[in-house]
Enzyme design. Structure first.
Site, PDB file in Angstrom:
ATOM      1  CG  ASP A 180     -12.352 -50.189  96.839  1.00 36.34           C
ATOM      2  OD1 ASP A 180     -13.095 -49.755  97.255  1.00 36.34           O
ATOM      3  OD2 ASP A 180     -11.432 -49.394  96.023  1.00 36.34           O
ATOM      4  CB  SER A 237     -23.958 -34.468 104.210  1.00 38.27           C
ATOM      5  OG  SER A 237     -23.768 -33.918 104.017  1.00 38.27           O
ATOM      6  CE1 TYR A 274     -21.156 -36.226 100.492  1.00 39.26           C
ATOM      7  CE2 TYR A 274     -23.001 -34.575 101.324  1.00 39.26           C
ATOM      8  CZ  TYR A 274     -21.212 -35.727 101.273  1.00 39.26           C
ATOM      9  OH  TYR A 274     -20.476 -35.518 102.609  1.00 39.26           O
ATOM     10  CE  LYS A 294     -22.560 -38.396 102.803  1.00 42.43           C
ATOM     11  NZ  LYS A 294     -21.745 -39.853 103.408  1.00 42.43           N
TER      12      LYS A 294
END
Length: 264
Positions: free
Chosen positions: A47, A126, A139, A143
């Site tokens: 993890d 992204s 998000y 990134k």
């Protein structure tokens, strides 16, 4: 080539592991939950939020192979919603998985590659790491952090023969969309009436987007390059154009373009 990939149970990770294994590379991949195994891929339970499990995963690869030629930091998750209504705990989780997960992983792998005097680090970012996406702000923030980290790391480690590449995918049809954590607070819906419509548009673009196998095919070529580029944008022509417009337009103009696209 010995390749370690994080998050291979679905989406980009699974497609990359499958393709790279078919190419003849020795592929190791981390996972948190069980899935149908890919032939030729060695699975390691780990993890990215657990430093000890990552250390154990890296040591397992080194004990078996003695080296790691390519690392693909892929594990990630997404949160959607107005920033004002995003719980701090959700924001912390977003950064812990997407950014700190990468940091923990690289803390284990960079010393290995430095001693080897070679290696290729590929981090999945992204298009949202190049522009702040409305209702995906946390998000995008995670990134953006990856972008800055990799830009600095690239300069620090090139003296050791280590390449650092950032991948900026556009919209792809993967399980990422269904697994996104979304703000469902009625107050958020009332305060931001365009939120629901924008999320529907975002999810439609993702669900009808490119297939992860396309990204895997590109990665298959990138890992074999002697001099890989710093960045590869893997997206539709429209989304590649948006990256170009972000770079050349005044920020106010680009805000208008992005706002119109997301119906804001």
């Amino acid at each position: 080539m010995v390749i370690l990939i994080t998050g291979i149970t679905s989406g980009f990770g699974r497609a990359m592991a499958q393709r790279l294994s078919q190419d003849g590379h020795k592929v190791y991949g981390t996972f948190r939950r069980e899935s149908e195994p890919i032939p030729g891929v060695t699975y390691i339970k780990a993890d990215v939020r657990d430093e000890d499990s990552l250390k154990s995963a890296v040591n397992q690869v080194l004990e078996a192979e003695g080296r790691i030629d390519t690392l693909i930091s892929n594990a990630g998750m997404g949160i959607g919603g107005p920033l004002e209504f995003t719980p701090v705990d959700d924001a912390r989780l977003q950064m812990d998985v997407n950014f700190m997960g990468m940091v923990r992983l690289l803390d284990q792998v960079v010393p290995v590659m430095r001693r080897q005097r070679h290696g290729h680090i590929i981090c999945i970012s992204s298009i949202g790491g190049l522009m702040g996406l409305p209702y995906q702000g946390m998000y995008s923030a995670s990134k953006f952090a990856i972008e800055g980290y990799c830009e600095a790391l690239r300069l620090e480690v090139r003296q050791f023969g280590i390449h650092v590449t950032v991948i900026n995918p556009g919209d792809f049809s993967t399980g990422f969309t269904a697994q996104r954590n979304k703000v469902c607070n009625p107050d958020a819906m009332a305060a931001y009436p365009g939120y629901s419509q924008s999320m529907e548009s975002i999810e439609h673009d993702e669900n009808t987007g490119l297939k992860p196998e396309r990204l895997a095919r590109r990665i298959s070529k990138i890992v074999c390059k002697r001099h890989p580029r710093n960045r590869y944008t893997i997206a539709t022509l429209v989304q590649k154009a948006s990256v170009l417009l972000k770079a050349i337009l005044p920020s106010r103009w680009f805000d208008c373009v992005l706002g119109a696209y997301y119906k804001l």
